[in-house]
Design a protein around this motif. Structure first.
Motif, PDB file in Angstrom:
ATOM      1  N   ASP A  51       0.771  -1.257  -0.057  1.00 20.03           N
ATOM      2  CA  ASP A  51       0.000  -0.260   0.002  1.00 20.03           C
ATOM      3  C   ASP A  51       0.858   1.366  -0.019  1.00 20.03           C
ATOM      4  O   ASP A  51       2.059   1.022  -0.128  1.00 20.03           O
ATOM      5  CB  ASP A  51      -1.020   0.068   1.308  1.00 20.03           C
ATOM      6  CG  ASP A  51      -0.357   0.338   2.527  1.00 20.03           C
ATOM      7  OD1 ASP A  51       0.908   0.119   2.601  1.00 20.03           O
ATOM      8  OD2 ASP A  51      -0.939   0.918   3.408  1.00 20.03           O
ATOM      9  N   LEU A  99       0.446  -6.333   0.920  1.00 12.96           N
ATOM     10  CA  LEU A  99      -1.063  -6.499   0.363  1.00 12.96           C
ATOM     11  C   LEU A  99      -0.835  -8.037  -0.168  1.00 12.96           C
ATOM     12  O   LEU A  99      -1.796  -8.632  -0.128  1.00 12.96           O
ATOM     13  CB  LEU A  99      -1.671  -5.388  -0.629  1.00 12.96           C
ATOM     14  CG  LEU A  99      -1.743  -4.072   0.039  1.00 12.96           C
ATOM     15  CD1 LEU A  99      -2.106  -3.119  -1.289  1.00 12.96           C
ATOM     16  CD2 LEU A  99      -2.886  -3.811   0.862  1.00 12.96           C
ATOM     17  N   ASP A 123      -4.668   3.113   1.047  1.00 14.86           N
ATOM     18  CA  ASP A 123      -4.006   3.184   2.317  1.00 14.86           C
ATOM     19  C   ASP A 123      -4.700   1.942   3.010  1.00 14.86           C
ATOM     20  O   ASP A 123      -6.073   1.834   3.421  1.00 14.86           O
ATOM     21  CB  ASP A 123      -4.126   4.424   3.037  1.00 14.86           C
ATOM     22  CG  ASP A 123      -4.073   4.629   4.539  1.00 14.86           C
ATOM     23  OD1 ASP A 123      -4.166   3.480   5.339  1.00 14.86           O
ATOM     24  OD2 ASP A 123      -2.827   5.366   4.656  1.00 14.86           O
ATOM     25  N   LEU A 124      -3.977   1.010   3.553  1.00 13.42           N
ATOM     26  CA  LEU A 124      -4.459  -0.383   4.207  1.00 13.42           C
ATOM     27  C   LEU A 124      -5.364   0.010   5.295  1.00 13.42           C
ATOM     28  O   LEU A 124      -6.565  -0.566   5.575  1.00 13.42           O
ATOM     29  CB  LEU A 124      -3.536  -1.089   4.506  1.00 13.42           C
ATOM     30  CG  LEU A 124      -3.719  -2.549   4.910  1.00 13.42           C
ATOM     31  CD1 LEU A 124      -4.498  -3.517   4.100  1.00 13.42           C
ATOM     32  CD2 LEU A 124      -2.500  -3.347   5.684  1.00 13.42           C
ATOM     33  N   GLN A 176      -8.687   1.645   4.132  1.00 10.21           N
ATOM     34  CA  GLN A 176      -9.392   0.681   3.596  1.00 10.21           C
ATOM     35  C   GLN A 176     -10.017  -0.510   4.428  1.00 10.21           C
ATOM     36  O   GLN A 176     -11.369  -0.768   4.184  1.00 10.21           O
ATOM     37  CB  GLN A 176      -8.520  -0.253   2.248  1.00 10.21           C
ATOM     38  CG  GLN A 176      -9.096  -1.500   1.974  1.00 10.21           C
ATOM     39  CD  GLN A 176      -9.826  -0.781   0.545  1.00 10.21           C
ATOM     40  OE1 GLN A 176      -9.641   0.020   0.038  1.00 10.21           O
ATOM     41  NE2 GLN A 176     -10.742  -1.663   0.239  1.00 10.21           N
TER      42      GLN A 176
END
Length: 597
Positions: free
Chosen positions: A97, A103, A239-240, A243
């Motif tokens: 990310d 990811l 953006d993890l 998200q």
């Protein structure tokens, strides 16, 4: 005749005998002359060959020298490293990310295959394998192990270390292991529609090719498998953390509003970066389901509602008609338009939601109250040709171009004939179908001062503005109207404490899959927003498929009751994660009362 002089010419021999000379001297002299001629020819031939050989060596050295010069002037290129004797490239770069968090990555594992002709106890091996892998077909295993026809067969393409040890403990020499890498998604379902998934391509017992099957994995398949990357990961814009929060809120909202499906897009209005994008229902890319073979593709968890789903997005489109009319100088924000009934276009009556009559309204009031007739009259003043040109420049005629293989299927549905009636209905979001990502990009143009942006899933190094589609003044006026919708209009539930939100609701009847027409009790509810309203940085679109809010005495389906509360909860959760500090209205000093003990 070869022209050679005889060694004993008759005339000279007779003449020599007359003079009393020895004729043999003539033969010896002619023989000496012949040998000298042969040596001269051999020498000339040898010299010619040496000359040719010298020319060949000279040309070879010139070619080599030129090639070395060209290589010295060219850019260095990393060779493609492959296993000896194999064309299978097993390596694949990570996907991370925007903060560098993983990811997708690779994990070393093993495959299990069998050489039935080398088995000692095939029946026992089949029984023991069933204990380790209950999903295998016992009858098929026994048949393949014992029929004597198969020399090689796959048992499992990937197994865990524990399973490998259990198979090893069987002690069957005909069961063998092969090293390989598998694709691992450590966050499970998170961002599944963005990542897509991967599977095995070409396979051998010593390695297997990992190829992308959908999403970003497939779009960048060649780049991710290129050894020249040197292990550098593919850096996405998402953006993890944001998200995860987005998916959590959207999932809860979907259940709370009894929706069939949902989608959400969060877009940076200056760079075009997709910070978060979710589609529900979703799936785990570690165990990607098979595509459906029957029914509607939109019912599959593989379907990306945010990109592939094209919907009539209802009244969210009204701000585009208002902005274009402002930009053309046809109206001003305070221009008054009579929205009273009746209004007919091409013989069709134009009505309002629940039969409202908003009377005379300013352009601001038309957007604030979401008047169909008011927006339709603005669109008629614009005209079909100019409306088409504007929406085309905004990006509503083509797929978004985002880096997903599925994006090509998200092409907007346009009317076959763009009539005056089409112009009116499209102005309030009926008659043209687009994806939530299209809508987010359109609202980003309002938020960033009038520039078209191209949505992207790759991290950018700064603003990336496209062509100017409306003036900065008009964009600011349109953003102000969207703010009034939240403070005084149909999206009051979006007034998030500490964060000024501007946006527009849209409730569109859902078209029937067959036979034409619309459902009376099924809608697509959408809320499209920008925030913070006074200095917009992000555009957020939330869409719910067939939502029903049931807390009141009667079911409510409009976006103000369904999509807006979900979007408000989402903004309240993600705004702090985006680094946006809340701002609260502080009372004037004279309004503050000091309390002393």
């Amino acid at each position: 005749m070869n022209g050679r002089i005889p060694l004993r010419p008759l005339a000279r021999v007779l003449d020599a005998r007359r003079r009393g000379e020895n004729p043999d001297a003539i033969e010896r002299e002619n023989l000496r002359i012949r040998h000298e001629q042969m040596r001269d020819k051999a020498r000339v031939r040898a010299e010619g060959r040496l000359l040719v050989l010298g020319l060949v060596f000279f040309c070879a050295f010139v070619v080599i020298g030129l090639r070395m010069g060209m290589l010295a002037q060219s850019e260095a290129e990393e060779p493609r490293a492959q296993l000896p004797g194999s064309s299978i490239i097993a390596s694949r770069a990570d996907i991370v990310d925007r903060q560098g968090r993983v990811l997708a990555t690779n994990m070393e594992t093993h495959s299990l295959y069998a050489h039935p002709h080398q088995m000692i106890e095939p029946l026992r091996a089949a029984d023991e394998l069933m204990k380790i892998f209950p999903d295998l077909n016992h009858e098929r295993l026994v048949k393949d192990f014992t029929n004597g026809k198969r020399k090689f067969m796959w048992v499992k393409k990937k197994i865990s270390p524990e399973q490998m040890q259990a198979v090893h403990d069987i002690g069957e020499p005909g069961l063998l292991f092969g090293p390989r890498e598998m694709r691992l998604y450590p966050n499970g379902k998170l961002a599944s529609h963005i990542l897509g998934g991967a599977s095995f391509g070409r396979e051998g017992v010593a390695s297997a090719e990992v190829i992308g099957t959908a999403g970003i994995e497939r779009f960048f398949d060649d780049e991710l498998r290129d050894p020249a990357r040197g292990g550098a990961p593919l850096e996405l814009s998402i953006d993890l953390t944001v998200q995860a929060a987005t998916e959590r809120v959207l999932s809860s909202g979907m259940k709370l509003m009894n929706a069939k499906g949902a989608a959400s897009v969060l877009l940076d209005v200056h760079t075009g970066e997709i910070i978060a994008m979710a589609s529900l229902p979703d799936f785990d890319p570690n165990d990607r389901p098979r595509p459906p073979v029957s029914g509607s593709p939109a019912d599959s968890p593989l379907f990306n509602h945010a990109v592939q789903g094209v919907y009539e997005l209802g009244s969210t489109f009204k701000i585009f008609a208002a902005a274009q009319a402002l930009d053309l100088g046809l109206v001003k924000p305070d221009t008054v338009i009579d929205t009273s009934p009746p209004m007919k276009v091409s013989g069709f009556r134009i009505g309002e939601f629940e039969g409202h009559n908003y009377g005379k309204q300013t352009v601001e009031g038309i957007i604030q109250h979401s008047s169909n007739r008011g927006t339709g009259k603005i669109a008629l003043a614009i005209g079909p040709e100019r409306q088409q040109d504007f929406l085309k420049r905004m990006g509503f005629f083509e797929p978004t171009g985002v880096e997903l293989t599925e994006a090509s299927g998200g092409k907007p549905l346009l009317p076959a004939r763009w009539t005056e009636l089409s112009t009116v209905t499209i102005s309030y979001g009926h008659g043209l179908s687009a994806s939530p990502l299209h809508l987010a990009a359109g609202y980003a143009a309002i938020a960033n001062g009038g520039h078209k942006i191209s949505p992207t899933l790759l991290k950018q190094d700064g603003p990336h503005y496209g062509p100017q589609v409306m003036s900065e003044k008009v964009a600011n006026e349109a953003a102000h109207m969207l703010r009034l919708v939240v403070t005084d209009g149909t999206a009051s539930f979006a007034d998030v404490p500490g964060y000024k939100v501007a946006g527009k609701t849209g409730t569109a009847d859902k078209p029937k899959e067959r036979g034409g027409g619309y459902y009376k009790d099924k809608v697509i509810a959408t809320f499209s927003s920008i925030f913070p309203a006074d200095d917009p940085k992000y555009a957020l679109v939330v869409t719910l498929d067939e939502p029903v809010e049931t807390s009141g005495s009667r079911p409510r389906r409009s976006a103000g009751w369904t999509a807006v509360p979900v979007a408000a909860e989402m903004i309240g959760r993600i705004a702090p994660l985006l680094g946006l500090r809340p701002e609260y209205d502080v009372p004037e000093e004279e309004e503050v009362t000091l309390v002393r003990n």
